[in-house]
Design an enzyme around this catalytic site. Structure first.
Site, PDB file in Angstrom:
ATOM      1  N   ASP A 171       0.618  -1.080   0.084  1.00 34.29           N
ATOM      2  CA  ASP A 171       0.000  -0.184  -0.099  1.00 34.29           C
ATOM      3  C   ASP A 171       1.009   1.342  -0.008  1.00 34.29           C
ATOM      4  O   ASP A 171       0.494   2.245   0.309  1.00 34.29           O
ATOM      5  CB  ASP A 171      -0.904  -0.076   1.170  1.00 34.29           C
ATOM      6  CG  ASP A 171      -0.340  -0.210   2.428  1.00 34.29           C
ATOM      7  OD1 ASP A 171       1.252  -0.305   2.439  1.00 34.29           O
ATOM      8  OD2 ASP A 171      -0.756  -0.480   3.620  1.00 34.29           O
ATOM      9  N   HIS A 179       5.304  -8.612   4.557  1.00 29.76           N
ATOM     10  CA  HIS A 179       4.289  -9.864   5.229  1.00 29.76           C
ATOM     11  C   HIS A 179       5.228 -11.076   4.609  1.00 29.76           C
ATOM     12  O   HIS A 179       6.169 -11.167   3.743  1.00 29.76           O
ATOM     13  CB  HIS A 179       2.812  -9.910   4.557  1.00 29.76           C
ATOM     14  CG  HIS A 179       2.865 -10.066   2.956  1.00 29.76           C
ATOM     15  ND1 HIS A 179       2.284  -8.933   2.257  1.00 29.76           N
ATOM     16  CD2 HIS A 179       3.387 -11.147   2.011  1.00 29.76           C
ATOM     17  CE1 HIS A 179       2.367  -9.389   1.072  1.00 29.76           C
ATOM     18  NE2 HIS A 179       2.968 -10.685   0.887  1.00 29.76           N
ATOM     19  N   GLU A 213       9.737 -10.676   9.961  1.00 29.34           N
ATOM     20  CA  GLU A 213       9.147 -11.605   9.005  1.00 29.34           C
ATOM     21  C   GLU A 213       9.938 -13.006   9.032  1.00 29.34           C
ATOM     22  O   GLU A 213       9.142 -13.934   8.693  1.00 29.34           O
ATOM     23  CB  GLU A 213       9.595 -10.975   7.677  1.00 29.34           C
ATOM     24  CG  GLU A 213       8.667  -9.714   7.565  1.00 29.34           C
ATOM     25  CD  GLU A 213       7.336  -9.723   7.890  1.00 29.34           C
ATOM     26  OE1 GLU A 213       6.733 -10.667   7.750  1.00 29.34           O
ATOM     27  OE2 GLU A 213       6.895  -8.698   8.472  1.00 29.34           O
ATOM     28  N   ASP A 346      23.576   4.684  28.329  1.00 29.95           N
ATOM     29  CA  ASP A 346      23.278   5.895  27.227  1.00 29.95           C
ATOM     30  C   ASP A 346      24.830   6.567  27.312  1.00 29.95           C
ATOM     31  O   ASP A 346      25.340   7.172  26.158  1.00 29.95           O
ATOM     32  CB  ASP A 346      22.529   6.707  27.699  1.00 29.95           C
ATOM     33  CG  ASP A 346      21.170   6.073  27.468  1.00 29.95           C
ATOM     34  OD1 ASP A 346      20.922   5.395  26.594  1.00 29.95           O
ATOM     35  OD2 ASP A 346      20.097   6.135  28.204  1.00 29.95           O
TER      36      ASP A 346
END
Length: 492
Positions: A171, A179, A213, A346
């Site tokens: 999209d 996916h 994925e 950090d």
């Protein structure tokens, strides 16, 4: 129209991500809509009102994985179990999982079919390798890259509709980023319209999306645990990223624990950048040598120097000591030296005034005298007026104070009592030529202050109060201990 569009969008979204038991336009009752919406809200940790409110619409619009949410709405119970996986049906063009959604073997091959043209091929391959190793490090699986020809798992970039069914058409930027298919159809597809990146702060981080994925191609469904890699929504890659307990249990439930040794949380915990990797970093004949000065091949979390001009370089759960002569130690674990100190700090500073080490991570501060954590620490930064997640900490001799840098501001901090001095923070413009977002700083024996960010350094002249030089620290500052930085072909 304003009422119809959200309902139409809602139906498409809930169907695409598997929240209706039976897909089909016009076949869902109001009660089914409400229940499906409640399921979605539970999975995304929103109040399960069943009402399409603003927070729910906002959540639906966030970038995410395009694979449906399957059984994650069942509170994650048995997410790695074969019985639960067999109940998944072949919807939206996806294959039904075979053999309980797991591969019948432990050695799997993969191939990167194509990649974004603006990303160098070898850097993409390294990021993909790291994504697979994230899973092999905590399971019995082993992966091998196939240069060409067939492979068990194939990673491919596509635009728009790519013959996976309309519900799986990409999209454009945002929305569904990628996916994947469950075993044994080992395919992961990525939206070419996204701006992919190998950095931790720009674009969509390819490593984190590939790792997610790959989890699907191994048989893992989406997790309802918000911190899990297999949570459906995109998350940025932080310096101290690790797989969650839910991810590890799910993959071990399918494939078992590592055959040798215990599960290790690398490389996800260590690598947030890939453009700096040596292409041979993992070759067996050079691996041990690379570890001795591994920080030279990657970016570090923090750096400081003590009164004897020894450098302390921090990355993940380890640190290196580099002597004044430029000889680097092997990596050492943080815990024996600074008990209770978390990985991935950090910022760090050694105080010339008190001889104490200060560490900062998130919203907390640690102070050590030698190896002893002082009473009352760690303390909350907010209670002291200090910034959360400071970029850099430094003891600045001219002020006899600590200085914390955060974005475009800096804070001057007194030690006794520990707190921000009046009239601070001030603008970073006081440090002429210094960029925001540095990762560490130290005062060198040449009386200059050196700031570091990624592969760059900035030399700050304390008399002129401005930056007077900049360059690549691994190859230009011999005292950083990176003697073989040029011969190792570091990707700087």
């Amino acid at each position: 129209l304003s009422c119809t569009f959200p309902i139409f969008f809602l139906q498409l979204f809930l169907e695409k991500y598997g929240y209706f038991s039976e897909p089909g336009a016009g076949t869902h009752s109001p009660a089914e809509f409400t229940e499906a919406l409640r399921d979605f809200q539970r999975v995304t940790h929103l109040p399960p009102s069943g009402v399409l409110d603003a927070p729910t619409l906002h959540q639906m619009a966030l970038p995410r994985c395009g694979t449906d949410d399957g059984d994650s709405r069942a509170a994650g119970a048995g997410r790695g179990s074969p019985a639960r996986r067999r109940r998944r049906t072949a919807q939206h063009g996806r294959s039904c999982p075979v053999a309980g959604g797991r591969w019948p073997k432990r050695h799997l091959t993969y191939r990167v079919v194509n990649w974004p043209p603006y990303l160098p091929q070898h850097e993409v391959r390294l990021a993909v390798r790291a994504a697979f190793e994230l899973w092999s490090n905590v399971s019995s699986l082993l992966f091998w890259e196939a240069g060409d020809g067939p492979a068990d798992i194939r990673l491919t970039f596509f635009h728009g509709d790519h013959n996976d069914g309309l519900n799986n058409a990409f999209d454009g930027p945002g929305g569904a980023l990628a996916h994947a298919f469950f075993p044994r159809r080992g395919e992961a597809h990525f939206d070419s319209a996204e701006r992919w990146s190998l950095h931790s702060g720009k674009g969509r981080n390819l490593f984190i999306v590939v790792a997610h994925e790959v989890g699907h191609t191994l048989g893992l469904q989406h997790s309802p645990v918000k911190s899990a890699l297999m949570s459906p929504y995109y998350k940025k890659l932080s310096k101290d990223f690790v797989l969650s307990w839910d991810d590890i249990l799910a993959v071990q439930n399918l494939y078992g624990k590592p055959s040798k040794g215990s599960a290790i949380q690398l490389p996800g915990k260590v690598f947030t950048h890939f453009q700096d990797w040596n292409t041979d970093l993992y070759s067996r004949d050079r691996q041990q040598r690379s570890l001795s000065n591994y920080y030279c091949h990657s970016f570090f979390d923090a750096i400081t120097a003590d009164g004897d001009h020894n450098l302390y370089i921090f990355k993940g759960s380890h640190y290196w000591v580099v002597s004044a002569s430029g000889n680097a130690s092997d990596p050492r674990p943080l815990q024996p030296r600074w008990p209770g100190l978390p990985a991935g700090v950090d910022a760090c500073a050694w105080s010339q005034l008190t001889g104490k080490f200060y560490f900062f991570k998130g919203g907390r501060c640690w102070r050590y005298a030698g190896s002893k954590l002082e009473a009352g620490f760690p303390r909350k930064c907010s209670a002291l007026g200090l910034p959360r997640h400071p970029d850099t900490a430094l003891y600045f001799q001219q002020l006899r104070r600590l200085v914390l840098f955060k974005g475009a501001k800096y804070f001057v901090v007194g030690e006794e009592p520990l707190g921000v001095e009046p009239y601070y923070p001030r603008s970073l413009r006081d440090w002429a030529g210094l960029p925001p977002g540095t990762a560490g700083a130290l005062t060198h024996r040449d009386a200059s202050v050196y700031f570091f960010r990624d592969e760059q350094y900035w030399k700050f002249d304390q008399a002129k109060l401005r930056v007077v030089a900049t360059g690549k620290w691994a190859t230009q500052l011999a005292w950083m201990g990176c003697w073989d930085a040029n011969s190792e072909q570091v990707l700087f």
